[in-house]
Design a protein around this motif. Structure first.
Motif, PDB file in Angstrom:
ATOM      1  N   PHE A   1     -53.781  65.728 -50.834  1.00 36.85           N
ATOM      2  CA  PHE A   1     -52.593  66.573 -50.717  1.00 36.85           C
ATOM      3  C   PHE A   1     -51.688  66.488 -51.950  1.00 36.85           C
ATOM      4  CE2 PHE A   1     -54.013  67.087 -46.446  1.00 36.85           C
ATOM      5  CZ  PHE A   1     -53.540  68.343 -46.089  1.00 36.85           C
TER       6      PHE A   1
ATOM      7  N   SER B   1     -50.327  69.725 -54.040  1.00 33.25           N
ATOM      8  CA  SER B   1     -49.013  69.877 -54.663  1.00 33.25           C
ATOM      9  C   SER B   1     -49.134  70.302 -56.121  1.00 33.25           C
ATOM     10  CB  SER B   1     -48.225  68.562 -54.564  1.00 33.25           C
ATOM     11  OG  SER B   1     -46.954  68.685 -55.144  1.00 33.25           O
TER      12      SER B   1
ATOM     13  N   VAL C   1     -47.094  66.684 -50.414  1.00 31.27           N
ATOM     14  CA  VAL C   1     -46.899  68.086 -50.794  1.00 31.27           C
ATOM     15  C   VAL C   1     -45.631  68.259 -51.620  1.00 31.27           C
ATOM     16  CG1 VAL C   1     -46.298  70.364 -49.859  1.00 31.27           C
ATOM     17  CG2 VAL C   1     -48.276  69.141 -48.980  1.00 31.27           C
TER      18      VAL C   1
END
Length: 503
Positions: free
Chosen positions: A334, A338, A395
């Motif tokens: 994750f 991002s 994120v």
């Protein structure tokens, strides 16, 4: 003629080389957890307090721990110090980021501090040759000091060399390297790899390995053009650096932007940490920067990183160490998400989505832990909430605070701001690490409700106070904060800052 917005080989090498410092930070952060029981045994042997009664059974799992009364108080004290001294070193050295970055330059600064990492790695790697508790604690202190410096120098350098179009994505690589370092330490820290009685000192000693590779590669990296032009006034060297970083293009636009920023910096000039704290000129930016870092550390994510094995054990997982590695994998995946989204969706949007999602997950985690004894399927709710919590963190709230500070401030106050934000980050990290076990004992399964409340407060703050910095120049971002200020008063204060700096 090229636009200068493309990613070149030299830029890729420079960012990769800088991010090795972040990889080392992540590795050092996670490496101490896996071999805890093995290290405690060697501490006890060195201190002369080891007994067979305190020995662990051969088949003990990662999540199990011997009764606390079997651990000698001296072993507990030295182990706690081994963990905590890392953050203390980072807290102290984070104040020196601006001084080293300005005095030696971004590249030479990173090169110079690598000697600390190598010394720390040697101390820990050779810890079985003398008193391991003294060697490890000393090595961890020096490594923490190094990581406090590199956690400021790396985002500063990457933020200054990155093209505007890729500033967010490249800035996020600092956090990506940290989580890869954490995952790497978890994998090679397994007992059948290096986290065992024979190889634990090698596991700790490898903390200094990335510094050796970085030392070899740093001479190939161009110095920050902004540092060369704005701080040193070396326009031709800045022009050469721009050509090396961005290829064959006309750098007039970038140099003009730097010229304007230099004029502003000459008015500001270099701002000390004390001046930055006391000045109302930068108060809004500083408040936003500190709150962004507090939202990262007080979100509860470190509680999961530090105590995930115990949480998974409580949730009924038979092999919690592998679930913890699963968290590390999700962490990495994750963060890559991002990297892909930060220059499209924007910093503010991703941070809001991340904090809001974490708030919901913290509530779900509490419900799962509360009712898992009544309903067996609730343990899956707890585990799903942990994985989602980490996903939302990476994120936005994980990577963005590290590089947004460099975006919020112009060249004059930037080093001092990064130093203050870094100190805030390290201090809050230390406080959470030291207090979470006591808060958990007091609040039991409701502990994450506390973090849910904090996350809700941070979400509201960011919604109302944090501007979007995506695609804006440093000038444009500074102008957002200047709009609501009384310019005459600020100009007078800037003059006062200038005269005090000159004095």
């Amino acid at each position: 003629m090229e636009t200068g917005k493309q990613l070149t080989g030299t830029l890729a090498v420079a960012v990769f080389t800088a991010a090795l410092g972040s990889l080392q930070y992540g590795y050092s952060l996670g490496v101490i957890n896996a071999p805890q029981k093995v290290i405690e045994k060697h501490y006890a042997l060195s201190l002369g307090v080891w007994s067979e009664r305190s020995a662990l059974p051969e088949n003990i799992t990662e999540g199990e721990s011997p009764p606390e009364e079997q651990k000698h108080p001296s072993v507990v004290m030295y182990w706690s110090l081994s963990v905590a001294i890392f953050s203390i070193g980072g807290m102290v050295s984070s104040f020196l980021v601006g001084f080293i970055g300005d005095y030696k330059g971004r590249v030479k600064g990173m090169l110079m501090v690598n000697i600390l990492a190598v010394v720390a790695g040697l101390l820990m790697g050779l810890s079985r040759m003398w008193k391991p508790h003294i060697m490890v604690i000393t090595g961890r202190a020096i490594m923490g000091f190094y990581c406090g410096l590199t956690s400021g120098l790396v985002p500063m350098y990457i933020g200054e060399i990155a093209p505007k179009a890729y500033r967010g994505a490249l800035g996020t690589l600092h956090q990506l390297a940290i989580v890869i370092g954490i995952l790497l330490s978890q994998v090679i820290g397994l007992d059948f790899v290096l986290g065992n009685d024979e190889m634990w000192h090698v596991l700790l000693g490898l903390s200094g390995a990335p510094a050796i590779l970085q030392t070899v590669l740093l001479p190939l990296c161009p110095e920050s053009p902004r540092y060369l032009y704005i701080l040193l006034g070396k326009e031709q060297e800045a022009r050469k650096s721009l050509h090396r970083l961005k290829g064959a293009y006309d750098p007039a636009h970038d140099l003009e932007e730097m010229r304007r920023e230099k004029e502003e910096a000459d008015k500001e000039p270099t701002v000390s940490i004390r001046s930055l704290i006391l000045s109302s000129v930068y108060r809004q930016q500083l408040f936003v920067a500190l709150m962004m870092h507090l939202s990262q550390q007080l979100s509860g994510v470190n509680a999961i990183f530090y105590y995930s094995t115990a949480i998974f054990t409580q949730a009924g997982v038979s092999q919690p160490v592998y679930a913890t590695i699963g968290v590390g994998v999700i962490n990495t995946v994750f963060t890559l998400v991002s990297v892909a989204l930060v220059d499209r969706a924007g910093r503010r949007t991703l941070t809001l989505v991340g904090l809001g999602g974490m708030c919901c997950c913290a509530v779900a985690m509490t419900v799962g832990l509360k009712f898992q004894n009544d309903y067996s399927w609730m343990s899956y709710v707890s585990m799903a909430a942990i994985f989602m919590f980490v996903s939302f963190f990476e994120v936005g709230p994980g990577p963005i605070p590290w590089f947004i500070v460099a975006e919020l401030f112009s060249q004059g106050p930037r080093p001092a701001a990064i130093a203050l934000a870094g100190c805030c980050n390290w201090t809050s990290n230390f406080i959470v690490g030291m207090t979470f076990p006591y808060i958990q004992a007091w609040m039991d399964c409701y502990v994450f409700i506390l973090f849910a409340v904090l996350l809700l407060c941070f979400t509201i703050f960011i919604y109302f106070r944090v501007p979007e910095t995506k695609g804006k120049t440093f000038e444009e971002i500074a102008a957002v904060f200047q709009k609501k200020k009384r310019i005459p008063k600020d100009n007078a204060e800037l003059e006062q800052l200038k005269s005090s700096s000159d004095a």
